[in-house]
Scaffold this active site. Structure first.
Site, short mmCIF file in Angstrom:
data_model
loop_
_atom_site.label_atom_id
_atom_site.label_comp_id
_atom_site.label_asym_id
_atom_site.label_seq_id
_atom_site.Cartn_x
_atom_site.Cartn_y
_atom_site.Cartn_z
N LYS A 95 34.64 8.79 32.36
CA LYS A 95 34.25 7.39 32.55
C LYS A 95 35.32 6.47 31.99
O LYS A 95 35.84 6.71 30.90
CB LYS A 95 32.93 7.15 31.78
CG LYS A 95 32.41 5.74 31.83
CD LYS A 95 31.42 5.55 32.95
CE LYS A 95 31.10 4.10 33.25
NZ LYS A 95 32.16 3.39 33.99
N LYS B 7 35.54 6.70 22.54
CA LYS B 7 34.49 5.67 22.62
C LYS B 7 33.16 6.33 23.03
O LYS B 7 32.13 6.06 22.42
CB LYS B 7 34.85 4.61 23.68
CG LYS B 7 36.03 3.74 23.33
CD LYS B 7 36.22 2.64 24.39
CE LYS B 7 37.52 1.91 24.21
NZ LYS B 7 37.62 0.68 25.00
N LYS C 31 40.52 7.09 32.81
CA LYS C 31 41.11 5.75 32.96
C LYS C 31 42.00 5.74 34.18
O LYS C 31 42.61 6.76 34.53
CB LYS C 31 41.96 5.40 31.73
CG LYS C 31 42.26 3.93 31.60
CD LYS C 31 41.03 3.20 31.08
CE LYS C 31 41.33 1.83 30.54
NZ LYS C 31 40.32 1.43 29.57
N THR D 94 31.38 -6.43 26.28
CA THR D 94 32.45 -6.12 25.34
C THR D 94 32.42 -7.12 24.18
O THR D 94 32.46 -6.74 23.00
CB THR D 94 33.83 -6.13 26.04
OG1 THR D 94 33.73 -5.31 27.20
CG2 THR D 94 34.93 -5.61 25.14
N ASN E 76 38.28 -11.70 29.39
CA ASN E 76 36.83 -11.46 29.38
C ASN E 76 36.31 -11.31 27.95
O ASN E 76 35.37 -11.99 27.54
CB ASN E 76 36.50 -10.23 30.24
CG ASN E 76 35.05 -9.78 30.08
OD1 ASN E 76 34.71 -9.13 29.09
ND2 ASN E 76 34.20 -10.14 31.01
N SER F 206 28.03 -0.21 30.67
CA SER F 206 28.34 0.52 31.91
C SER F 206 27.46 1.76 32.03
O SER F 206 26.96 2.08 33.11
CB SER F 206 29.81 0.97 31.92
OG SER F 206 30.63 -0.04 32.45
N1 GLU Z 1 37.51 -0.78 30.56
C1 GLU Z 1 36.51 -0.83 29.56
C2 GLU Z 1 36.95 -0.06 28.32
O1 GLU Z 1 38.13 0.08 28.07
C3 GLU Z 1 35.14 -0.42 30.10
C4 GLU Z 1 35.06 0.96 30.64
C5 GLU Z 1 33.74 1.25 31.31
O2 GLU Z 1 32.91 0.35 31.40
O3 GLU Z 1 33.55 2.38 31.78
O4 GLU Z 1 36.16 0.34 27.51
#
Ligand code: GLU
Length: 432
Positions: free
Chosen positions: A88, A112, A124, A208, A239, A366
């Site tokens: 993810k 994370k 990613k 976030t 954002n 998410s």
């Molecule tokens: N791009 C965001 C991050 O770096 C969100 C990733 C997501 O929602 O899967 O955490």
């Protein structure tokens, strides 16, 4: 002729230093993983497994531009570890995307998801492009082209993309539509960060910044600092940064500095955040409307209680870590502080809440979005906010107490917490 040579060599130098920066990001991530794996009592094979992504795909995407020409864009999708579940993580559109950075970012996503106990591994993606100079229709063709190029390795039970730097709900909608067309069935759970009408979640847009806000509250509590009246500096007005500035102001803090890619605004009496929010463009640019602009570096060194780097990587380094005056640093961006700077700040007793903890509100909501898509039943804004708060408060406490128990900084503690589940899952699966 001479000028041309100078310009080229400058560009080469700039490129080289950028490549060094991203190589550093990856190698310092690896060195913290190594230390965390050792402290958790795992063997070298576990480090070997976790030190690089399991899979990285490089794609070339031909896009018909509005002027009739064709441009070929390079993109990546990196999948770090899928022992716990599907991978993810977001997709970024940026001119400085490169393979090493995407790799490191996917590794941070694993951490994370581990810290927040989400049933995922880290992924990613990124495309080398500058969306600021592309039209709406060009962006649509690029987004759809990316999905076609990576379609075999992504999916709601394989790897679930989301927004990241310079991507947004509209881009998620195009990507979801393209994937659903390829699969020939509706697949809302393929991607998160979608518009509400297409199965997006309440609260995803601000998630976030909400997560960072809760981390600031938790950190301030532990340091005996009251948010009311605290001086806050937010580097970045995208954002995360812009919503965060608003939430901090609403909580009674004095936001004395903000910045964008071109400069920073500073006022010791507090900035008018609503005014700035009204005037920022969709890429978070606002300083171009002012004349009394200082540099991003100057802003970071101003006196304040709470500093939030919410822009790009490598902002707090060996060079400026000594000059930072904040008591608490909460990282809303990915990788804003280098490893050397982390150590300098720890010695100076600055409380640093690391990116893999502080910036996980996005991926957490998410996850909620994906759960709602899978069950086809949607939650209210209050339900999402309550569930997010619980996740952030629990995760903060897990990392903070690990740091205290082991007498280590919160970054290493966060890596230990983040690695635990993925290491155990890899062992159960018989990988190591
Ligand atoms: N791009 C965001 C991050 O770096 C969100 C990733 C997501 O929602 O899967 O955490």
């Amino acid at each position: 002729m001479e000028t041309v040579v100078t310009v080229n060599s400058n560009q080469v130098q700039k490129q080289d230093s950028r490549q060094n920066e991203t190589l550093n990001l990856l190698s310092s991530t690896q060195s913290i993983i190594k230390e965390a794996v050792r402290r958790l009592g795992y063997n070298d094979a576990m480090y070997e497994l976790l030190k690089e992504p399991l899979k990285i795909l490089t794609v070339r995407i031909p896009v018909r531009m509005d002027d009739g020409s064709t441009k070929i864009f390079t993109g990546y999708r990196s999948q770090h570890n899928d022992a716990v579940g599907p991978t993810k993580g977001g997709v970024r559109f940026h001119p400085e995307v490169d393979e090493e950075e995407v790799k490191a970012l996917s590794m941070w996503m694993s951490l994370k998801c581990g810290i927040f106990d989400l049933p995922y591994g880290g992924g990613k993606g990124g495309i080398i492009c500058d969306p600021r100079s592309m039209s709406f229709t060009e962006l649509e063709r690029l987004s759809r082209g990316y999905v076609r190029a990576v379609s075999q390795i992504v999916g709601p039970t394989k790897d679930i993309p989301a927004p990241d730097v310079f991507t947004n709900p509209q881009i998620m909608a195009w990507m979801m539509d393209e994937y659903s067309r390829i699969q020939e069935f509706d697949s809302p759970g393929f991607i998160t960060g979608k518009p509400l009408v297409l199965g997006g979640s309440q609260g995803r847009e601000t998630a976030t910044a909400q997560g960072v806000t809760i981390c600031i509250e938790e950190a301030a509590k532990r340091r005996g600092i009251s948010i009311k009246g605290a001086r806050v500096i937010v580097q970045g007005f995208g954002n995360a940064g812009s919503y965060l500035a608003k939430f901090m102001k609403d909580a009674g803090a004095k936001v004395i500095g903000i910045s964008d890619a071109y400069g920073a605004l500073y006022d010791p009496d507090g900035l008018d955040i609503e005014y700035l929010l009204d005037r920022r463009d969709s890429f978070g640019t606002v300083t171009n409307l002012f004349t009394n602009v200082i540099t991003n570096q100057e802003l970071l060194e101003k006196e304040c209680e709470i500093l939030v780097p919410a822009a790009i990587s490598n902002q707090i380094t060996r060079e400026n870590a000594d000059k930072i005056k904040a008591e608490i640093i909460v990282e809303a961006a990915n990788g804003p502080t280098t490893l050397e700077a982390t150590n300098i700040l720890a010695e100076r007793n600055v409380l640093l809440v690391p990116d893999v903890l502080a910036s996980s509100g996005g991926v957490t909501v998410s996850y909620f979005e994906w759960v709602q898509n899978n069950q086809g039943y949607y939650w209210s804004e209050e339900e999402v906010a309550e569930k997010l708060r619980k996740k952030v408060v629990d995760s903060f406490e897990r990392v903070f107490s690990t740091a205290q128990n082991y007498q280590i900084n919160m970054r290493l503690a966060a890596y230990m917490v983040g690695i635990r589940k993925m290491a155990e899952a890899s062992q159960y699966r018989g990988w190591v």
